[in-house]
Motif scaffolding. Structure first.
Motif, PDB file in Angstrom:
ATOM      1  N   PHE A   7      37.557  37.826  49.064  1.00  0.00           N
ATOM      2  CA  PHE A   7      38.405  38.312  47.976  1.00  0.00           C
ATOM      3  C   PHE A   7      39.798  37.703  48.085  1.00  0.00           C
ATOM      4  O   PHE A   7      40.375  37.257  47.098  1.00  0.00           O
ATOM      5  N   GLN A   8      40.352  37.684  49.274  1.00  0.00           N
ATOM      6  CA  GLN A   8      41.698  37.143  49.481  1.00  0.00           C
ATOM      7  C   GLN A   8      41.744  35.653  49.153  1.00  0.00           C
ATOM      8  O   GLN A   8      42.664  35.183  48.485  1.00  0.00           O
ATOM      9  N   ALA A   9      40.753  34.904  49.599  1.00  0.00           N
ATOM     10  CA  ALA A   9      40.715  33.465  49.312  1.00  0.00           C
ATOM     11  C   ALA A   9      40.590  33.217  47.812  1.00  0.00           C
ATOM     12  O   ALA A   9      41.279  32.357  47.247  1.00  0.00           O
ATOM     13  N   PHE A  10      39.714  33.977  47.160  1.00  0.00           N
ATOM     14  CA  PHE A  10      39.518  33.858  45.720  1.00  0.00           C
ATOM     15  C   PHE A  10      40.825  34.158  44.984  1.00  0.00           C
ATOM     16  O   PHE A  10      41.283  33.390  44.141  1.00  0.00           O
ATOM     17  N   GLU A  11      41.439  35.296  45.293  1.00  0.00           N
ATOM     18  CA  GLU A  11      42.642  35.736  44.593  1.00  0.00           C
ATOM     19  C   GLU A  11      43.821  34.798  44.831  1.00  0.00           C
ATOM     20  O   GLU A  11      44.607  34.530  43.918  1.00  0.00           O
ATOM     21  N   THR A  12      43.923  34.249  46.034  1.00  0.00           N
ATOM     22  CA  THR A  12      44.988  33.291  46.323  1.00  0.00           C
ATOM     23  C   THR A  12      44.838  32.053  45.453  1.00  0.00           C
ATOM     24  O   THR A  12      45.801  31.560  44.867  1.00  0.00           O
ATOM     25  N   ARG A  13      43.628  31.561  45.342  1.00  0.00           N
ATOM     26  CA  ARG A  13      43.372  30.362  44.522  1.00  0.00           C
ATOM     27  C   ARG A  13      43.611  30.643  43.042  1.00  0.00           C
ATOM     28  O   ARG A  13      44.197  29.830  42.328  1.00  0.00           O
TER      29      ARG A  13
ATOM     30  N   VAL B  36      36.221  35.228  31.270  1.00  0.00           N
ATOM     31  CA  VAL B  36      35.203  34.717  32.180  1.00  0.00           C
ATOM     32  C   VAL B  36      34.907  35.786  33.222  1.00  0.00           C
ATOM     33  O   VAL B  36      35.811  36.334  33.851  1.00  0.00           O
ATOM     34  N   PHE B  37      33.625  36.096  33.367  1.00  0.00           N
ATOM     35  CA  PHE B  37      33.159  37.113  34.305  1.00  0.00           C
ATOM     36  C   PHE B  37      32.519  36.402  35.489  1.00  0.00           C
ATOM     37  O   PHE B  37      31.603  35.602  35.313  1.00  0.00           O
ATOM     38  N   LEU B  38      33.035  36.693  36.679  1.00  0.00           N
ATOM     39  CA  LEU B  38      32.624  35.959  37.868  1.00  0.00           C
ATOM     40  C   LEU B  38      31.983  36.883  38.893  1.00  0.00           C
ATOM     41  O   LEU B  38      32.495  37.968  39.170  1.00  0.00           O
ATOM     42  N   THR B  39      30.887  36.415  39.467  1.00  0.00           N
ATOM     43  CA  THR B  39      30.232  37.122  40.555  1.00  0.00           C
ATOM     44  C   THR B  39      30.389  36.271  41.810  1.00  0.00           C
ATOM     45  O   THR B  39      30.171  35.056  41.770  1.00  0.00           O
ATOM     46  N   LEU B  40      30.791  36.923  42.893  1.00  0.00           N
ATOM     47  CA  LEU B  40      30.967  36.215  44.159  1.00  0.00           C
ATOM     48  C   LEU B  40      29.740  36.406  45.043  1.00  0.00           C
ATOM     49  O   LEU B  40      28.996  37.372  44.892  1.00  0.00           O
ATOM     50  N   ALA B  41      29.571  35.502  45.975  1.00  0.00           N
ATOM     51  CA  ALA B  41      28.412  35.534  46.867  1.00  0.00           C
ATOM     52  C   ALA B  41      28.420  36.766  47.759  1.00  0.00           C
ATOM     53  O   ALA B  41      27.369  37.307  48.090  1.00  0.00           O
ATOM     54  N   GLU B  42      29.601  37.193  48.148  1.00  0.00           N
ATOM     55  CA  GLU B  42      29.717  38.359  49.016  1.00  0.00           C
ATOM     56  C   GLU B  42      30.984  39.122  48.663  1.00  0.00           C
ATOM     57  O   GLU B  42      31.863  38.599  47.985  1.00  0.00           O
ATOM     58  N   GLN B  43      31.057  40.348  49.133  1.00  0.00           N
ATOM     59  CA  GLN B  43      32.202  41.185  48.808  1.00  0.00           C
ATOM     60  C   GLN B  43      32.947  41.612  50.056  1.00  0.00           C
ATOM     61  O   GLN B  43      32.973  42.770  50.413  1.00  0.00           O
ATOM     62  N   GLY B  44      33.577  40.654  50.686  1.00  0.00           N
ATOM     63  CA  GLY B  44      34.370  40.945  51.877  1.00  0.00           C
ATOM     64  C   GLY B  44      35.835  40.678  51.613  1.00  0.00           C
ATOM     65  O   GLY B  44      36.191  39.912  50.713  1.00  0.00           O
ATOM     66  N   ALA B  45      36.678  41.291  52.395  1.00  0.00           N
ATOM     67  CA  ALA B  45      38.126  41.146  52.223  1.00  0.00           C
ATOM     68  C   ALA B  45      38.553  39.681  52.307  1.00  0.00           C
ATOM     69  O   ALA B  45      39.425  39.237  51.550  1.00  0.00           O
TER      70      ALA B  45
END
Length: 155
Positions: free
Chosen positions: A84-90, A72-81
């Motif tokens: 990224f941290q919230a995404f990776e933690t989840r 699965v290839f995911l694009t995020l709304a923004e590219q801020g630390a």
């Protein structure tokens, strides 16, 4: 960090252990033509060096009840630390997400998920993946057949 210097015997030991991590020290020593004490000393030095990231048992996904794999290839709304941290933690908290990579290119992340059946994949998509922090676009590819899968590095 200084570069690790491996000799041919170290490479032999690492290759044997990558092939079968359950080898006894006596069997390993015999395979690499060392005494058991010299072999154990080398294995301990390799473990202390940090080259071994961990040891684990690899299960057969299908036998364990996971009939499919999706990339699965995911694009995020923004590219801020923060995002990224919230995404990776989840992501780390979702057992069916087996791998996750921050990637360069058209998407931000690539994940590998295992699923039991299409209903399970649909549930993962609707209830988990689409709700990951910051996700605005999802593209998936289903694996039809595993041609090669290994954790063994060419040492």
């Amino acid at each position: 960090m200084r570069e690790l210097q491996l000799d041919d015997r170290d490479r032999q030991i690492l290759n044997e252990l990558q092939n079968d991590g359950r080898l006894s020290n006596a069997d390993l020593a015999e395979r690499v033509n060392l005494s058991p004490s010299a072999c154990l000393r080398r294995v301990n030095l390799l473990l202390e060096s940090g080259i071994v990231a961990g040891t684990h048992l690899v299960l057969d996904e299908k036998v364990a009840g996971f009939a499919g794999t999706a990339y699965v290839f995911l694009t995020l709304a923004e590219q801020g630390a923060e995002i990224f941290q919230a995404f990776e933690t989840r992501v780390r908290a979702v057992p069916q997400i087996q791998e996750c990579y921050l990637v360069a290119g058209q998407t931000d992340y690539m994940i590998r998920v295992v699923f039991a059946d299409m209903a399970d994949l649909e549930r993962l998509h609707a209830e988990v993946i689409s709700r990951l922090p910051g996700v605005v676009q999802i593209r998936s590819a289903l694996a039809l057949r595993t041609v090669k899968r290994t954790t063994k590095l060419p040492i």
